[in-house]
Enzyme design. Structure first.
Site, PDB file in Angstrom:
ATOM      1  N   ARG A 185      42.359  43.092  47.060  1.00  9.29           N
ATOM      2  CA  ARG A 185      40.491  43.109  47.042  1.00  9.29           C
ATOM      3  C   ARG A 185      40.018  41.786  47.199  1.00  9.29           C
ATOM      4  O   ARG A 185      39.410  41.668  46.531  1.00  9.29           O
ATOM      5  CB  ARG A 185      40.546  43.499  45.560  1.00  9.29           C
ATOM      6  CG  ARG A 185      42.096  42.091  44.781  1.00  9.29           C
ATOM      7  CD  ARG A 185      41.818  42.794  43.510  1.00  9.29           C
ATOM      8  NE  ARG A 185      42.211  40.870  42.213  1.00  9.29           N
ATOM      9  CZ  ARG A 185      42.734  41.072  41.101  1.00  9.29           C
ATOM     10  NH1 ARG A 185      43.862  41.433  42.152  1.00  9.29           N
ATOM     11  NH2 ARG A 185      42.965  40.007  41.298  1.00  9.29           N
ATOM     12  N   ASN A 186      40.670  40.811  47.933  1.00 12.81           N
ATOM     13  CA  ASN A 186      39.739  39.480  48.287  1.00 12.81           C
ATOM     14  C   ASN A 186      39.043  39.240  49.758  1.00 12.81           C
ATOM     15  O   ASN A 186      40.006  40.415  50.917  1.00 12.81           O
ATOM     16  CB  ASN A 186      40.594  38.647  48.470  1.00 12.81           C
ATOM     17  CG  ASN A 186      41.087  38.382  46.794  1.00 12.81           C
ATOM     18  OD1 ASN A 186      40.106  37.837  45.787  1.00 12.81           O
ATOM     19  ND2 ASN A 186      42.187  38.143  46.323  1.00 12.81           N
TER      20      ASN A 186
END
Length: 374
Positions: A185-186
């Site tokens: 999610r980064n």
């Protein structure tokens, strides 16, 4: 090729008309998950879970059949809407008035929000984003199978979206026998890249699968994550060894329970292995760093194999990325990397050094006026 979860890839699409059906409005986030059901990403689910499955998921992390499943996929409504749906027997699902799917009502039931949240998230603290969402849900849940009549329109954030049928066909075409999935999610920093390339030394193909969807305040925006990975894969990965596919769902921040959920989705895409990171799907200090590793011991039948790498860091003495297995130097020589650290650096206006983040990606991120979810 590895079988889909439950043995069959679900497909829930229909050309039937939705005219004349009473409609229930849902969010765009839930619409993504409804399409994930229809596409088979959530196989074996064919719709929203009923009471028996819901309670079994909450208590045991499994469907009532015993099949591993840790995150209930549900539709919450108020009492008035629940009564209408029950009387109608079948309703349309809509976003902003546009009907896109139907739901055949099998069951309407209530649930204990706080106790369910505690079981799934391991805490009742409403500061936890998942707990907060669950305790603020409406009082009734609708269960039943869905049929999608209209898919979500393509757009800039969906150009890399593929269905499990498509990814499996591509894996077969490439002749990969082993495929390792990577959830993120980064934006990617160099430690992520080193971890992924370490996996490429062991498996035929790398399946990079960032989560595009609702995230908490302070996380990187979807368009930033997408552009950063486009840049990384274009410049630093062998084209015949990596697949870049986006997963459109929301982060639930359920830590170990969500790690199992993430693995199941990648199994449905055709991955044989799945990288489980330190503090996988965690938030704050709610889970200890390796809770997501330990939970896999309770699911030995999962078939997709978890891959546990020790945390990578930059060693100032080795002058390279290393981990505790191959580096003898102590903490004073280590420069730790994490998504949290990268977010703090960028938000303070600091451009990460080239040994922490590829220069092309650092420049890309700072080119966004607002790279973070407000």
């Amino acid at each position: 090729m590895i079988a889909p979860h439950g043995g069959r890839l679900v497909s829930r699409f229909s050309t039937g008309s939705l005219d004349g059906m009473e409609a229930i409005e849902v969010s765009n986030d839930l619409r993504n998950d409804i399409e994930n059901i229809a596409d088979g990403i959530f196989s074996p689910l064919e719709g929203f879970v009923g009471r028996d499955d819901f309670e079994s998921i909450v208590k045991r992390g499994r469907l009532k059949s015993g099949l591993a499943w840790t995150v209930p996929i549900v539709l919450d409504v108020d009492e008035k809407t629940a009564s209408m749906a029950k009387n109608a027997g079948q309703v349309a699902l809509a976003v902003a008035g546009e009907k896109f799917a139907s739901l055949k009502i099998d069951e309407v039931y209530s649930f204990d929000k706080l106790e369910s949240a505690k079981a799934i998230y391991g805490t009742g603290d409403t500061k936890h984003p998942g707990v907060s969402k669950m305790v603020n849900m409406k009082d009734r849940l609708l269960a039943g199978k869905i049929q999608v009549s209209k898919k979500i329109a393509d757009g800039p954030l969906r150009k890399y979206r593929m269905t499990p049928a498509q990814t499996r066909a591509e894996i077969e075409k490439r002749g990969w026998k082993t495929v390792v999935g990577f959830q993120t999610r980064n934006v990617p920093h160099v430690a992520h890249e080193m971890l992924q390339k370490a996996a490429l030394n062991l498996y035929d193909g790398l399946f990079v699968n960032p989560l595009i969807g609702k995230k908490k305040q302070g996380d990187f925006k979807d368009e930033v994550i997408l552009a950063a990975y486009e840049t990384l894969i274009e410049n630093y990965y062998p084209k015949n060894r990596a697949m870049f596919v986006t997963l459109h769902t929301e982060m639930r921040y359920a830590g170990p329970k969500e790690a199992i959920h993430h693995a199941i989705m990648r199994k449905n895409f055709g991955c044989t292995h799945f990288i489980v990171g330190r503090d996988h799907a965690g938030v704050g200090d709610y889970y200890h760093p390796f809770a997501a590793h330990e939970i896999f011991a309770h699911y030995p039948e999962l078939e997709i194999q978890p891959v546990f790498f020790p945390a990578f860091y930059y060693c100032k003495k080795c002058l390279s990325f290393a981990n505790e297995r191959n580096c003898p130097h102590g903490p004073e020589s280590r420069e730790e990397l994490s998504g949290t650290k990268m977010r703090k650096m960028v938000s303070s206006g600091e451009i990460p050094a080239p040994h922490l983040m590829r220069p092309e990606i650092a420049k890309l991120i700072v080119s966004f006026k607002e790279p973070f979810v407000p």
